[in-house]
Each structure stands twice: as structure tokens, then as C-alpha cells.
Design a protein around this motif. Sequence first.
Motif, PDB file in Angstrom:
ATOM      1  N   PRO A 141       0.856  11.467  -4.042  1.00  0.00           N
ATOM      2  CA  PRO A 141       1.169  10.617  -2.884  1.00  0.00           C
ATOM      3  C   PRO A 141       0.148  10.772  -1.772  1.00  0.00           C
ATOM      4  N   THR A 142      -0.075   9.678  -1.056  1.00  0.00           N
ATOM      5  CA  THR A 142      -0.954   9.718   0.112  1.00  0.00           C
ATOM      6  C   THR A 142      -0.205  10.330   1.288  1.00  0.00           C
ATOM      7  N   GLU A 143      -0.936  10.633   2.348  1.00  0.00           N
ATOM      8  CA  GLU A 143      -0.301  11.184   3.539  1.00  0.00           C
ATOM      9  C   GLU A 143       0.694  10.186   4.139  1.00  0.00           C
ATOM     10  N   GLN A 155       2.346   7.843   2.522  1.00  0.00           N
ATOM     11  CA  GLN A 155       3.523   7.812   1.656  1.00  0.00           C
ATOM     12  C   GLN A 155       4.421   9.015   1.920  1.00  0.00           C
ATOM     13  N   ARG A 156       3.826  10.179   2.111  1.00  0.00           N
ATOM     14  CA  ARG A 156       4.630  11.366   2.420  1.00  0.00           C
ATOM     15  C   ARG A 156       5.365  11.194   3.746  1.00  0.00           C
ATOM     16  N   ARG A 157       4.723  10.550   4.693  1.00  0.00           N
ATOM     17  CA  ARG A 157       5.337  10.364   6.011  1.00  0.00           C
ATOM     18  C   ARG A 157       6.454   9.329   5.952  1.00  0.00           C
ATOM     19  N   VAL A 158       6.207   8.209   5.281  1.00  0.00           N
ATOM     20  CA  VAL A 158       7.154   7.093   5.268  1.00  0.00           C
ATOM     21  C   VAL A 158       8.339   7.356   4.341  1.00  0.00           C
ATOM     22  N   LEU A 159       8.105   8.032   3.242  1.00  0.00           N
ATOM     23  CA  LEU A 159       9.131   8.178   2.200  1.00  0.00           C
ATOM     24  C   LEU A 159       9.785   9.557   2.225  1.00  0.00           C
ATOM     25  N   VAL A 200       0.831  -1.201   0.000  1.00  0.00           N
ATOM     26  CA  VAL A 200       0.000   0.000   0.000  1.00  0.00           C
ATOM     27  C   VAL A 200       0.867   1.252   0.000  1.00  0.00           C
ATOM     28  N   VAL A 201       1.958   1.228   0.755  1.00  0.00           N
ATOM     29  CA  VAL A 201       2.815   2.410   0.862  1.00  0.00           C
ATOM     30  C   VAL A 201       3.707   2.571  -0.369  1.00  0.00           C
ATOM     31  N   ARG A 202       4.106   1.461  -0.988  1.00  0.00           N
ATOM     32  CA  ARG A 202       4.974   1.575  -2.172  1.00  0.00           C
ATOM     33  C   ARG A 202       4.239   2.397  -3.225  1.00  0.00           C
ATOM     34  N   PRO A 203       4.855   3.476  -3.742  1.00  0.00           N
ATOM     35  CA  PRO A 203       4.118   4.434  -4.576  1.00  0.00           C
ATOM     36  C   PRO A 203       4.045   4.091  -6.064  1.00  0.00           C
ATOM     37  N   PHE A 204       4.377   2.868  -6.427  1.00  0.00           N
ATOM     38  CA  PHE A 204       4.256   2.448  -7.813  1.00  0.00           C
ATOM     39  C   PHE A 204       4.246   0.921  -7.873  1.00  0.00           C
TER      40      PHE A 204
END
Length: 205
Positions: free
Chosen positions: A181-183, A185-189, A90-94
Motif C-alpha cells: 500500500p501507498t502512504e 492508502q494507509r492514511r485513507v483506509l 488512485v487510492v482504491r487498492p485493487f
Amino acid sequence: MRMSASEKREALFLKLGAKGVSPERLAYLRRIVADGASPEIIKRLRTDMQQTMSVQDIADLFGISRQGVYHHIAGEAEQLDQPDRVRIQVVRPFAVESRHQKCTLYNNLTSHIKYMISGPESLSERRARVLVQWWKTLSPRYVLVYDPAETSTALARCGGWRLDDREESDGDLIVRPHGEPTEEQRRVLSWRRIEEALKRDRAQS
């Protein structure tokens, strides 16, 4: 009262029997306990008994910690518990093609996501050291871009990855997602999270 390793193991056998694991398979598990944990055996269990044995179950079988299990599987994403794999996905952005999942860069990015969502204890000591070294090779001037058309480079021998100059729209992300990006994703990456983790690593050295 805390259960001993042998008591945890017997409780595990009872649980597996209740789940419908056959007597033959239980006898097999008892035999491999005598051989001790090894990367080959643990990876076989994660493949053959994914639906019935969690990482914690394998740890209880051999009388080791969850960290010990992750050490044996070397942080390979396909060997993780289903909830871990789903959350990482879910977090991986692609979506990454299978041919590009063999790259060290892909494994490092997976370790990064797992570290940021589950904490440093979710990685083996070896994988954590590799991740820290990878972080140190990154530069805030660039962002990682996944492009299936990209050919083999020093960055990724299997292709699919490149570095682009950072743009204002990238913010402090270490990657350029395919889409907004989701919130999470912004936090983790984010670069800020890496800087915080490296600071803690230096303090503990």
C-alpha cells in the motif's frame, strides 16, 4: 458583491457558449431549469455533458449547492467530477471487475475513500448516513479482501469479496491491498480514521 442565483445561471450560459455549446443545447438547458433539479435530469447532464459541465456548473444551473447535486446523484462514483474519480481510483487498492462494482460493499468503500480524501461534505446526507452504518458493521478483527473468484455471499451478493482474519502485516488497514500500500492508502483506509469519524458522529448526534 455576491451573485444571485439568476446571475450565476446567466454567467454559466455565457461560459458554456464560449466553450462551444450549441444554441439548441443552451435552449434545452433553459427549458429544464423550469422543471427543477431531479435525479434523472442531473444524471443525464453528468452523462451527456461530462466534458463541459462540472458539478458546480449543474449546481449553478439549478440554483442549488454542490451538496444538493450530490444528493440527487446519491454519491454514485461514475457521476462525480473527473478529478474526484481519478483520485478515488488512485487510492482504491485493487482493480475491481465491473460485475463486482454493483455490490453495495463496493459503493460503501468508494464512499469511504471519498469521505476520507474530500471530507464529509463531499457526500450527500443519505450517503453519509449509509457510510456511518456500514462502518459500524465492520470489525477490527477482519480485513476486506477483493478476490474475483469469490462467489456470492451475504457480504457481497455479486461475489468478489470476503473477510479474512487480520494479520500483523495488515496493520490497521480495513482492506488487504493487492501489493504494497501507498502512504495515502494507509492514511485513507485506516481503522484510526474510522474511529475518529465515528467519534465525531456521536458527538454531533
